[in-house]
Design a protein around this motif. Structure first.
Motif, PDB file in Angstrom:
ATOM      1  N   LEU A  35      -0.056   5.708 -54.539  1.00  0.00           N
ATOM      2  CA  LEU A  35      -0.234   4.260 -54.589  1.00  0.00           C
ATOM      3  C   LEU A  35      -0.367   3.773 -56.023  1.00  0.00           C
ATOM      4  CD1 LEU A  35      -3.069   3.885 -51.911  1.00  0.00           C
ATOM      5  CD2 LEU A  35      -0.600   3.814 -51.529  1.00  0.00           C
ATOM      6  N   THR A  36       0.125   2.581 -56.273  1.00  0.00           N
ATOM      7  CA  THR A  36      -0.216   1.836 -57.470  1.00  0.00           C
ATOM      8  C   THR A  36      -1.232   0.802 -57.021  1.00  0.00           C
ATOM      9  OG1 THR A  36       1.986   2.097 -58.409  1.00  0.00           O
ATOM     10  CG2 THR A  36       0.651   0.355 -59.307  1.00  0.00           C
TER      11      THR A  36
ATOM     12  N   ALA B 235      -2.866   6.502 -57.574  1.00  0.00           N
ATOM     13  CA  ALA B 235      -3.730   7.391 -56.798  1.00  0.00           C
ATOM     14  C   ALA B 235      -2.920   8.096 -55.721  1.00  0.00           C
ATOM     15  CB  ALA B 235      -4.862   6.595 -56.141  1.00  0.00           C
ATOM     16  N   GLU B 236      -3.340   9.326 -55.408  1.00  0.00           N
ATOM     17  CA  GLU B 236      -2.822  10.041 -54.248  1.00  0.00           C
ATOM     18  C   GLU B 236      -3.910   9.962 -53.191  1.00  0.00           C
ATOM     19  OE1 GLU B 236      -1.152  14.338 -52.662  1.00  0.00           O
ATOM     20  OE2 GLU B 236      -1.693  14.130 -54.765  1.00  0.00           O
TER      21      GLU B 236
ATOM     22  N   ALA C 285      -6.838  10.282 -58.815  1.00  0.00           N
ATOM     23  CA  ALA C 285      -6.460   8.992 -59.400  1.00  0.00           C
ATOM     24  C   ALA C 285      -6.341   9.144 -60.904  1.00  0.00           C
ATOM     25  CB  ALA C 285      -7.497   7.935 -59.044  1.00  0.00           C
ATOM     26  N   THR C 286      -5.477   8.326 -61.488  1.00  0.00           N
ATOM     27  CA  THR C 286      -5.270   8.341 -62.928  1.00  0.00           C
ATOM     28  C   THR C 286      -4.887   6.940 -63.384  1.00  0.00           C
ATOM     29  OG1 THR C 286      -4.114   9.468 -64.722  1.00  0.00           O
ATOM     30  CG2 THR C 286      -2.830   9.003 -62.765  1.00  0.00           C
TER      31      THR C 286
ATOM     32  N   ALA D  76       6.410  15.574 -57.624  1.00  0.00           N
ATOM     33  CA  ALA D  76       5.732  14.287 -57.695  1.00  0.00           C
ATOM     34  C   ALA D  76       4.216  14.466 -57.636  1.00  0.00           C
ATOM     35  CB  ALA D  76       6.191  13.380 -56.559  1.00  0.00           C
ATOM     36  N   GLN D  77       3.747  15.371 -56.804  1.00  0.00           N
ATOM     37  CA  GLN D  77       2.317  15.617 -56.719  1.00  0.00           C
ATOM     38  C   GLN D  77       1.791  16.217 -58.013  1.00  0.00           C
ATOM     39  OE1 GLN D  77       2.912  17.920 -53.187  1.00  0.00           O
ATOM     40  NE2 GLN D  77       1.424  16.636 -52.149  1.00  0.00           N
TER      41      GLN D  77
END
Length: 96
Positions: free
Chosen positions: A19-20, A30-31, A67-68, A90-91
């Motif tokens: 997500l953005t 965030a994942e 999250a970053t 991607a992960q």
């Protein structure tokens, strides 16, 4: 802190979402895990221990895995990967 979902990628291999998110001037990537679909425009409300309600609906919730800080370059890269490759790479980008 309440977050607005700006963009969503579904990570097919894990069933997680990337997500953005935006809250005021803060923007994050965030994942998350969720059994409910997550759509752009949804609002996330904190509950406890990295768990959030989607649109204040107690039957729709998610848990943040990582999250970053948002990076346009990384997000574009994730979008390209999600369209044409497996999401393992991607992960890796999301998790550092």
């Amino acid at each position: 802190m309440e977050w607005l979902v700006i963009d969503v990628l579904y990570l097919r291999t894990t069933g997680n979402y990337a997500l953005t998110l935006q809250a005021s001037i803060l923007k994050m990537m965030a994942e998350v895990t969720s059994e409910s679909p997550i759509l752009p425009g949804d609002s996330l409300y904190p509950v406890i221990d990295a768990k959030y309600l989607i649109n204040k609906n107690e039957t729709r919730h998610l848990k943040v895995i990582s999250a970053t800080v948002f990076s346009e370059k990384q997000w574009r890269f994730l979008k390209r990967l999600s369209r044409c490759q497996t999401t393992t790479t991607a992960q890796t980008v999301l998790n550092g």
